[in-house]
Design a protein around this motif. Sequence first.
Motif, PDB file in Angstrom:
ATOM      1  N   VAL B  58       0.824  -1.199   0.000  1.00 31.63           N
ATOM      2  CA  VAL B  58       0.000   0.000   0.000  1.00 31.63           C
ATOM      3  C   VAL B  58       0.862   1.255   0.000  1.00 31.63           C
ATOM      4  CG1 VAL B  58      -1.551   1.341   1.446  1.00 31.63           C
ATOM      5  CG2 VAL B  58      -2.061  -1.009   0.971  1.00 31.63           C
ATOM      6  N   ASP B  59       2.013   1.195   0.676  1.00 27.88           N
ATOM      7  CA  ASP B  59       2.909   2.358   0.686  1.00 27.88           C
ATOM      8  C   ASP B  59       3.332   2.719  -0.732  1.00 27.88           C
ATOM      9  OD1 ASP B  59       2.782   2.688   3.347  1.00 27.88           O
ATOM     10  OD2 ASP B  59       4.623   1.598   3.802  1.00 27.88           O
ATOM     11  N   ILE B  60       3.710   1.702  -1.494  1.00 27.50           N
ATOM     12  CA  ILE B  60       4.118   1.961  -2.882  1.00 27.50           C
ATOM     13  C   ILE B  60       2.956   2.526  -3.670  1.00 27.50           C
ATOM     14  CG2 ILE B  60       5.080   0.946  -4.943  1.00 27.50           C
ATOM     15  CD1 ILE B  60       6.084  -1.281  -3.286  1.00 27.50           C
ATOM     16  N   ALA B  61       1.778   1.914  -3.506  1.00 25.21           N
ATOM     17  CA  ALA B  61       0.614   2.377  -4.251  1.00 25.21           C
ATOM     18  C   ALA B  61       0.340   3.842  -3.933  1.00 25.21           C
ATOM     19  CB  ALA B  61      -0.594   1.514  -3.904  1.00 25.21           C
ATOM     20  N   LEU B  62       0.457   4.194  -2.673  1.00 20.55           N
ATOM     21  CA  LEU B  62       0.219   5.578  -2.259  1.00 20.55           C
ATOM     22  C   LEU B  62       1.197   6.517  -2.941  1.00 20.55           C
ATOM     23  CD1 LEU B  62      -1.496   5.652   0.789  1.00 20.55           C
ATOM     24  CD2 LEU B  62      -0.103   7.596   0.733  1.00 20.55           C
ATOM     25  N   MET B  63       2.452   6.084  -2.969  1.00 19.02           N
ATOM     26  CA  MET B  63       3.477   6.921  -3.582  1.00 19.02           C
ATOM     27  C   MET B  63       3.189   7.088  -5.070  1.00 19.02           C
ATOM     28  SD  MET B  63       7.438   6.449  -3.128  1.00 19.02           S
ATOM     29  CE  MET B  63       8.636   7.282  -4.136  1.00 19.02           C
ATOM     30  N   TYR B  64       2.758   5.978  -5.715  1.00 21.02           N
ATOM     31  CA  TYR B  64       2.443   6.056  -7.137  1.00 21.02           C
ATOM     32  C   TYR B  64       1.307   7.012  -7.417  1.00 21.02           C
ATOM     33  CZ  TYR B  64       5.478   2.816  -9.376  1.00 21.02           C
ATOM     34  OH  TYR B  64       6.573   2.253  -9.910  1.00 21.02           O
ATOM     35  N   THR B  65       0.301   7.016  -6.516  1.00 18.54           N
ATOM     36  CA  THR B  65      -0.810   7.942  -6.695  1.00 18.54           C
ATOM     37  C   THR B  65      -0.290   9.360  -6.823  1.00 18.54           C
ATOM     38  OG1 THR B  65      -1.887   6.516  -5.087  1.00 18.54           O
ATOM     39  CG2 THR B  65      -3.094   8.445  -5.787  1.00 18.54           C
ATOM     40  N   LEU B  66       0.606   9.736  -5.899  1.00 19.99           N
ATOM     41  CA  LEU B  66       1.083  11.116  -5.872  1.00 19.99           C
ATOM     42  C   LEU B  66       2.039  11.393  -7.022  1.00 19.99           C
ATOM     43  CD1 LEU B  66       1.566  11.314  -2.046  1.00 19.99           C
ATOM     44  CD2 LEU B  66      -0.303  12.191  -3.404  1.00 19.99           C
TER      45      LEU B  66
ATOM     46  N   LEU C  63      -3.838   0.411  10.578  1.00 16.04           N
ATOM     47  CA  LEU C  63      -3.193   1.481   9.836  1.00 16.04           C
ATOM     48  C   LEU C  63      -3.432   1.306   8.342  1.00 16.04           C
ATOM     49  CD1 LEU C  63      -1.669   3.582  11.339  1.00 16.04           C
ATOM     50  CD2 LEU C  63       0.457   2.504  10.652  1.00 16.04           C
ATOM     51  N   LEU C  64      -3.559   0.038   7.939  1.00 18.74           N
ATOM     52  CA  LEU C  64      -3.782  -0.281   6.538  1.00 18.74           C
ATOM     53  C   LEU C  64      -5.068   0.361   6.029  1.00 18.74           C
ATOM     54  CD1 LEU C  64      -2.689  -1.908   4.247  1.00 18.74           C
ATOM     55  CD2 LEU C  64      -3.902  -3.887   5.110  1.00 18.74           C
ATOM     56  N   LEU C  65      -6.115   0.286   6.854  1.00 20.81           N
ATOM     57  CA  LEU C  65      -7.392   0.873   6.494  1.00 20.81           C
ATOM     58  C   LEU C  65      -7.233   2.369   6.244  1.00 20.81           C
ATOM     59  CD1 LEU C  65     -10.544   0.358   6.434  1.00 20.81           C
ATOM     60  CD2 LEU C  65     -10.529   1.244   8.738  1.00 20.81           C
ATOM     61  N   VAL C  66      -6.525   3.021   7.170  1.00 19.47           N
ATOM     62  CA  VAL C  66      -6.301   4.465   7.030  1.00 19.47           C
ATOM     63  C   VAL C  66      -5.593   4.761   5.718  1.00 19.47           C
ATOM     64  CG1 VAL C  66      -5.165   6.453   8.044  1.00 19.47           C
ATOM     65  CG2 VAL C  66      -6.204   4.750   9.514  1.00 19.47           C
ATOM     66  N   LYS C  67      -4.577   3.954   5.413  1.00 15.79           N
ATOM     67  CA  LYS C  67      -3.811   4.202   4.194  1.00 15.79           C
ATOM     68  C   LYS C  67      -4.669   4.014   2.953  1.00 15.79           C
ATOM     69  CE  LYS C  67       0.686   3.072   6.021  1.00 15.79           C
ATOM     70  NZ  LYS C  67       1.796   2.143   6.017  1.00 15.79           N
ATOM     71  N   LEU C  68      -5.495   2.969   2.970  1.00 16.72           N
ATOM     72  CA  LEU C  68      -6.355   2.726   1.809  1.00 16.72           C
ATOM     73  C   LEU C  68      -7.316   3.882   1.604  1.00 16.72           C
ATOM     74  CD1 LEU C  68      -7.130  -1.053   2.213  1.00 16.72           C
ATOM     75  CD2 LEU C  68      -5.955   0.014   0.322  1.00 16.72           C
ATOM     76  N   LEU C  70      -6.944   6.924   2.653  1.00 13.16           N
ATOM     77  CA  LEU C  70      -6.159   8.097   2.262  1.00 13.16           C
ATOM     78  C   LEU C  70      -5.864   8.059   0.761  1.00 13.16           C
ATOM     79  CD1 LEU C  70      -5.150  10.308   4.105  1.00 13.16           C
ATOM     80  CD2 LEU C  70      -2.906   9.256   4.061  1.00 13.16           C
ATOM     81  N   MET C  71      -5.556   6.847   0.274  1.00 10.10           N
ATOM     82  CA  MET C  71      -5.271   6.677  -1.139  1.00 10.10           C
ATOM     83  C   MET C  71      -6.506   7.040  -1.968  1.00 10.10           C
ATOM     84  SD  MET C  71      -3.126   3.510  -2.350  1.00 10.10           S
ATOM     85  CE  MET C  71      -4.248   2.453  -3.170  1.00 10.10           C
TER      86      MET C  71
ATOM     87  N   LEU D  18      -0.590  13.250   9.320  1.00  7.40           N
ATOM     88  CA  LEU D  18      -0.354  12.434   8.126  1.00  7.40           C
ATOM     89  C   LEU D  18       0.865  11.540   8.326  1.00  7.40           C
ATOM     90  CD1 LEU D  18      -1.366  12.097   5.174  1.00  7.40           C
ATOM     91  CD2 LEU D  18       0.449  13.658   4.519  1.00  7.40           C
ATOM     92  N   TRP D  19       1.934  12.138   8.866  1.00 11.07           N
ATOM     93  CA  TRP D  19       3.172  11.373   9.085  1.00 11.07           C
ATOM     94  C   TRP D  19       2.909  10.200  10.015  1.00 11.07           C
ATOM     95  CZ3 TRP D  19       6.558   9.616  12.710  1.00 11.07           C
ATOM     96  CH2 TRP D  19       7.844   9.296  12.268  1.00 11.07           C
ATOM     97  N   LEU D  20       2.180  10.466  11.098  1.00 13.62           N
ATOM     98  CA  LEU D  20       1.909   9.399  12.063  1.00 13.62           C
ATOM     99  C   LEU D  20       1.071   8.297  11.435  1.00 13.62           C
ATOM    100  CD1 LEU D  20       1.261  11.373  15.331  1.00 13.62           C
ATOM    101  CD2 LEU D  20       3.155   9.852  14.813  1.00 13.62           C
TER     102      LEU D  20
END
Lengths: 179, 100, 100, 161
Positions: B58-66, C63-68, C70-71, D18-20
């Motif tokens: 998900v981190d990578i996906a998020l980065m790709y979005t931006l 945290l995964l839910l939050v990231k999704l 956010l994406m 956001l960072w957290l």
Amino acid sequence: MIEVVTVILFGMLAVTAIAAIRLHDLFAVVMMFSIYSLLAAAVFVAMDAVDVAFTEAAVGVGISTVLMLATIGLVGRHEKRPAHRPGLPLAVVTLTGMVLVYGTLDMPRFGDPLAPIHQHVAPHYLQDSPVEIGIPNAVTGVLASYRGYDTLGELTVIFTAGIGVLALLGIRRRKRGES
Amino acid sequence: MLTLTLLVLLGSMALALLRAVKGPTVYDRILAANAFSTKTVLLITALGFLVGEAEYYVDIALMYTLVGFIATVAVLKVSEFGNLGQSGAVRSTPAERPNK
Amino acid sequence: MIDIMSIASGMFLLVGSVFTLIGSIGIVRMPDVFTRLHAAGITDTLGAAGVLLGLALKAGFSLLLVKLLLMLVFLLLLNPTACHALARAALHGLRRPWMD
Amino acid sequence: MTPSNTRSVLLGTLLSALWLMLSGHWDVRLLLLGLLSVAVTVWMARRMGIDDAEGLPVQQLPRLIAYLPWLARAVVASNIDVARRIVTPSLPIEPVTVRVHADQKTAVGRVVYANSITLTPGTITLEVEENSIEVHALTGEGARDLCTNEMGRRVTACEAH
């Protein structure tokens, strides 16, 4: 399932590469490259190389697209007809590719846990880096600490190259009066 | 269901790729690349769930979005102004010539 | 309870997949850039939302839910901007939009 | 505290949150690194002058959030409509461009309106001008819907103080 995804992604990668070769409008080629790098990253992810995909995201999609576009802004948008025949270069590239493929035949199977590269220092890095360095990401730990000098050298090279590219492209604010 | 989603995403990527190969104008290709980046993001996220390591993917996906957004805007800036916004640029654009 | 969650997640994924596919078909079928942008918009809104919400239901509270989520927010904020930038650039750089 | 300082503090808080959310680490050393990156970002935003009323619309935010459910319903409805048109073999579309009146007073309001139009499949903002927006619609029907200005009124209601 992952294998199917990887194979399909590789197929699309090949299509994109061929399309990029056949197009003569450089702007379109840059767009194909950006698709290519998205696909490459997806392949990296499918093959579980998450950190490489991260780098590809930043460098491939972001910076290199922008740099290539800046270059197009300078040199114009249409490809010149090549003056020579592509026979010899094609032969050289094909031969090199075949040699590389031949080289992979000797390598351990992809993802083999018993491969020498996974037996040497890698287990130590993976197990002890959270304690020894205290960085949650093991790859960052290896790059920034265990191989710190190596990374410093790399950064010097990249920094120099970056300055060179910026000097060539002339990305800077022009002073008034200068055309 | 996850498998179906993955296959559908791959199929949609192939369709977007078809549009990028066919063109005919530069804008079609930019549109295709942008659609492609959205689908890649979704594919990477779905892959993460398939493999069971969604936290990292998900981190990578998020980065790709931006990054994808920044790249698209940069591309359009070039297509509209002919460069990346150095001052003193004239608005004669490389994209004005229709693509063959 | 778990079953309801997984059924709901499957439903969302199905809806997302269907709309993603339709959007991609639209990208190939539509006659010019502007109409293709409408089709791409389907993938960007309901397609992405369906897939991401379906995955978010799988993630559970973490945290995964939050990231999704956010994406999803980033996608919904950035895609129209990119889409508008593309439409505007195409309008300036191209001939007039295709009319019936 | 000057408005600009208030906004910087708010931006810093948002960025820290956001960072957290993204890192999930609570180690002191990493928290300090995160704080440092937040500080640098806020400083750069101030230096670039992008932390103005446009970049961080504090006053309108609650009303904008209240506007979202209506927008979501409109987006879903138009999605289904456009999807139906795409899968119909005869491709029943009649693209038109129309000029829609946009009486939003603030730049934020106009941006929200223009983005809402683009977010709804079937209509795309082509050009935003002082008090009107040029829209490309996939169907005459979609253009007429937009001309009833319901969306515009709702966005305008968001920016009232």
